[in-house]
Design a protein around this motif. Structure first.
Motif, PDB file in Angstrom:
ATOM      1  N   SER A  10       0.836  -1.108  -0.015  1.00  0.00           N
ATOM      2  CA  SER A  10       0.132   0.013   0.222  1.00  0.00           C
ATOM      3  C   SER A  10       0.959   1.311   0.077  1.00  0.00           C
ATOM      4  CB  SER A  10      -0.903  -0.090   1.302  1.00  0.00           C
ATOM      5  OG  SER A  10      -1.668   1.222   1.250  1.00  0.00           O
ATOM      6  N   ARG A  11       1.748   1.237   0.803  1.00  0.00           N
ATOM      7  CA  ARG A  11       2.644   2.498   0.921  1.00  0.00           C
ATOM      8  C   ARG A  11       3.644   2.853  -0.463  1.00  0.00           C
ATOM      9  NH1 ARG A  11       4.395   1.545   7.335  1.00  0.00           N
ATOM     10  NH2 ARG A  11       2.499   2.324   8.222  1.00  0.00           N
ATOM     11  N   ASN A  12       3.972   1.554  -1.076  1.00  0.00           N
ATOM     12  CA  ASN A  12       4.919   1.687  -2.195  1.00  0.00           C
ATOM     13  C   ASN A  12       4.200   1.103  -3.327  1.00  0.00           C
ATOM     14  OD1 ASN A  12       7.157   2.525  -0.610  1.00  0.00           O
ATOM     15  ND2 ASN A  12       6.855   0.535   0.357  1.00  0.00           N
ATOM     16  N   PHE A  13       2.999   1.453  -3.500  1.00  0.00           N
ATOM     17  CA  PHE A  13       2.249   0.895  -4.564  1.00  0.00           C
ATOM     18  C   PHE A  13       2.693   1.349  -5.912  1.00  0.00           C
ATOM     19  CE2 PHE A  13      -1.505   0.591  -7.346  1.00  0.00           C
ATOM     20  CZ  PHE A  13      -1.660  -0.544  -7.372  1.00  0.00           C
ATOM     21  N   SER A  14       3.358   2.576  -6.279  1.00  0.00           N
ATOM     22  CA  SER A  14       3.851   3.035  -7.456  1.00  0.00           C
ATOM     23  C   SER A  14       5.058   2.066  -7.829  1.00  0.00           C
ATOM     24  CB  SER A  14       4.126   4.357  -7.621  1.00  0.00           C
ATOM     25  OG  SER A  14       5.026   4.702  -8.620  1.00  0.00           O
ATOM     26  N   ASP A  15       5.920   1.890  -6.695  1.00  0.00           N
ATOM     27  CA  ASP A  15       7.170   1.053  -6.869  1.00  0.00           C
ATOM     28  C   ASP A  15       6.819  -0.650  -7.099  1.00  0.00           C
ATOM     29  OD1 ASP A  15       8.921   3.037  -6.384  1.00  0.00           O
ATOM     30  OD2 ASP A  15       9.101   2.656  -4.296  1.00  0.00           O
ATOM     31  N   LEU A  16       5.672  -1.006  -6.425  1.00  0.00           N
ATOM     32  CA  LEU A  16       5.239  -2.211  -6.805  1.00  0.00           C
ATOM     33  C   LEU A  16       4.815  -2.491  -8.160  1.00  0.00           C
ATOM     34  CD1 LEU A  16       3.927  -5.034  -5.971  1.00  0.00           C
ATOM     35  CD2 LEU A  16       1.848  -3.693  -5.253  1.00  0.00           C
ATOM     36  N   LEU A  17       4.015  -1.401  -8.682  1.00  0.00           N
ATOM     37  CA  LEU A  17       3.582  -1.559 -10.211  1.00  0.00           C
ATOM     38  C   LEU A  17       4.948  -1.325 -10.848  1.00  0.00           C
ATOM     39  CD1 LEU A  17       0.363   0.488 -10.290  1.00  0.00           C
ATOM     40  CD2 LEU A  17       0.614  -1.793 -10.281  1.00  0.00           C
ATOM     41  N   ASP A  18       5.823  -0.513 -10.857  1.00  0.00           N
ATOM     42  CA  ASP A  18       6.903  -0.697 -11.481  1.00  0.00           C
ATOM     43  C   ASP A  18       7.712  -1.979 -11.627  1.00  0.00           C
ATOM     44  OD1 ASP A  18       6.689   2.019 -11.995  1.00  0.00           O
ATOM     45  OD2 ASP A  18       8.061   2.730 -10.571  1.00  0.00           O
ATOM     46  N   ALA A  19       7.958  -2.665 -10.566  1.00  0.00           N
ATOM     47  CA  ALA A  19       8.449  -4.009 -10.514  1.00  0.00           C
ATOM     48  C   ALA A  19       7.617  -4.833 -11.344  1.00  0.00           C
ATOM     49  CB  ALA A  19       8.595  -4.601  -9.042  1.00  0.00           C
ATOM     50  N   ILE A  20       6.256  -4.843 -11.163  1.00  0.00           N
ATOM     51  CA  ILE A  20       5.633  -5.812 -12.054  1.00  0.00           C
ATOM     52  C   ILE A  20       5.639  -5.543 -13.348  1.00  0.00           C
ATOM     53  CG2 ILE A  20       3.049  -6.396 -12.470  1.00  0.00           C
ATOM     54  CD1 ILE A  20       2.623  -5.961  -9.303  1.00  0.00           C
ATOM     55  N   GLU A  21       5.687  -4.270 -13.773  1.00  0.00           N
ATOM     56  CA  GLU A  21       6.002  -3.828 -15.106  1.00  0.00           C
ATOM     57  C   GLU A  21       7.080  -4.352 -15.549  1.00  0.00           C
ATOM     58  OE1 GLU A  21       4.779   0.093 -17.712  1.00  0.00           O
ATOM     59  OE2 GLU A  21       5.836   0.115 -15.716  1.00  0.00           O
ATOM     60  N   ARG A  22       8.207  -4.565 -14.797  1.00  0.00           N
ATOM     61  CA  ARG A  22       9.606  -5.038 -15.279  1.00  0.00           C
ATOM     62  C   ARG A  22       9.527  -6.634 -15.419  1.00  0.00           C
ATOM     63  NH1 ARG A  22      11.422  -1.344 -11.316  1.00  0.00           N
ATOM     64  NH2 ARG A  22      11.676  -3.188  -9.887  1.00  0.00           N
ATOM     65  N   GLY A  23       8.343  -7.328 -15.019  1.00  0.00           N
ATOM     66  CA  GLY A  23       8.219  -8.563 -15.074  1.00  0.00           C
ATOM     67  C   GLY A  23       8.372  -9.397 -13.944  1.00  0.00           C
ATOM     68  N   GLU A  24       8.551  -8.932 -12.714  1.00  0.00           N
ATOM     69  CA  GLU A  24       8.273  -9.466 -11.479  1.00  0.00           C
ATOM     70  C   GLU A  24       6.914  -9.854 -11.041  1.00  0.00           C
ATOM     71  OE1 GLU A  24      10.526  -7.764  -8.305  1.00  0.00           O
ATOM     72  OE2 GLU A  24      11.633  -6.420  -9.354  1.00  0.00           O
ATOM     73  N   THR A  25       6.860 -10.954 -10.295  1.00  0.00           N
ATOM     74  CA  THR A  25       5.912 -11.548  -9.715  1.00  0.00           C
ATOM     75  C   THR A  25       6.110 -11.259  -8.011  1.00  0.00           C
ATOM     76  OG1 THR A  25       5.427 -13.328 -11.270  1.00  0.00           O
ATOM     77  CG2 THR A  25       4.336 -13.595  -9.081  1.00  0.00           C
ATOM     78  N   VAL A  26       4.947 -10.435  -7.569  1.00  0.00           N
ATOM     79  CA  VAL A  26       5.259 -10.194  -5.979  1.00  0.00           C
ATOM     80  C   VAL A  26       4.225 -10.811  -5.258  1.00  0.00           C
ATOM     81  CG1 VAL A  26       5.240  -8.331  -4.594  1.00  0.00           C
ATOM     82  CG2 VAL A  26       6.217  -8.136  -6.787  1.00  0.00           C
ATOM     83  N   THR A  27       4.568 -11.368  -4.188  1.00  0.00           N
ATOM     84  CA  THR A  27       3.355 -12.216  -3.372  1.00  0.00           C
ATOM     85  C   THR A  27       3.162 -11.173  -2.001  1.00  0.00           C
ATOM     86  OG1 THR A  27       4.265 -14.330  -3.818  1.00  0.00           O
ATOM     87  CG2 THR A  27       3.209 -14.070  -1.698  1.00  0.00           C
ATOM     88  N   ILE A  28       1.722 -10.864  -1.834  1.00  0.00           N
ATOM     89  CA  ILE A  28       1.523 -10.086  -0.807  1.00  0.00           C
ATOM     90  C   ILE A  28       1.053 -10.713   0.341  1.00  0.00           C
ATOM     91  CG2 ILE A  28      -0.166  -7.905  -0.393  1.00  0.00           C
ATOM     92  CD1 ILE A  28       1.937  -7.453  -2.831  1.00  0.00           C
ATOM     93  N   THR A  29       1.537 -10.623   1.450  1.00  0.00           N
ATOM     94  CA  THR A  29       1.383 -11.266   2.791  1.00  0.00           C
ATOM     95  C   THR A  29       0.428 -10.250   3.743  1.00  0.00           C
ATOM     96  OG1 THR A  29       3.319 -10.654   3.643  1.00  0.00           O
ATOM     97  CG2 THR A  29       3.311 -12.732   2.548  1.00  0.00           C
ATOM     98  N   ARG A  30      -0.305 -11.005   4.609  1.00  0.00           N
ATOM     99  CA  ARG A  30      -1.056 -10.279   5.625  1.00  0.00           C
ATOM    100  C   ARG A  30      -0.833 -11.332   6.905  1.00  0.00           C
ATOM    101  NH1 ARG A  30      -6.943  -8.613   4.504  1.00  0.00           N
ATOM    102  NH2 ARG A  30      -5.724  -6.649   3.547  1.00  0.00           N
ATOM    103  N   GLY A  31      -0.068 -10.796   7.925  1.00  0.00           N
ATOM    104  CA  GLY A  31      -0.107 -11.563   9.211  1.00  0.00           C
ATOM    105  C   GLY A  31       0.684 -12.954   8.646  1.00  0.00           C
ATOM    106  N   HIS A  32       1.587 -12.692   8.005  1.00  0.00           N
ATOM    107  CA  HIS A  32       2.684 -13.675   7.643  1.00  0.00           C
ATOM    108  C   HIS A  32       2.096 -15.006   6.644  1.00  0.00           C
ATOM    109  CE1 HIS A  32       5.758 -11.975  10.217  1.00  0.00           C
ATOM    110  NE2 HIS A  32       4.555 -12.037  11.312  1.00  0.00           N
TER     111      HIS A  32
END
Length: 85
Positions: A10-32
């Motif tokens: 949430s705090r770094n959403f723009s950076d998250l989208l940049d990483a995804i646009e570069r081809g990365e897959t990101v796992t989001i966790t809540r409470g581990h």
């Protein structure tokens, strides 16, 4: 694959989208616990559609007639969708 908390995402959403646009897959966790996996969107083209439809036979004459009949029921020059309401 990168992992980040929901708060970090949430705090770094723009950076998250940049990483995804570069081809990365990101796992989001809540409470581990993983709650989402975000990856680049699949790009679809006309060539993809043609390839997907290549082995499907074209509609038969009956299908064409059914579509024409259905359109006649809903498309008229003087159609008033509010008539009788």
């Amino acid at each position: 694959m990168r992992t980040m908390t929901a708060t970090e995402a949430s705090r770094n959403f723009s950076d998250l989208l940049d990483a995804i646009e570069r081809g990365e897959t990101v796992t989001i966790t809540r409470g581990h616990h993983p709650v989402a996996e975000i990856r680049p969107a699949s790009r679809r083209t006309g060539a993809d559609l043609r390839a997907a439809l290549a082995d499907i036979p074209p509609p038969d004459e009956r299908f064409t007639e059914d579509i024409a009949a259905a359109l006649e029921l809903v498309v008229t020059e003087e159609a008033d969708p509010w008539a009788g309401a």
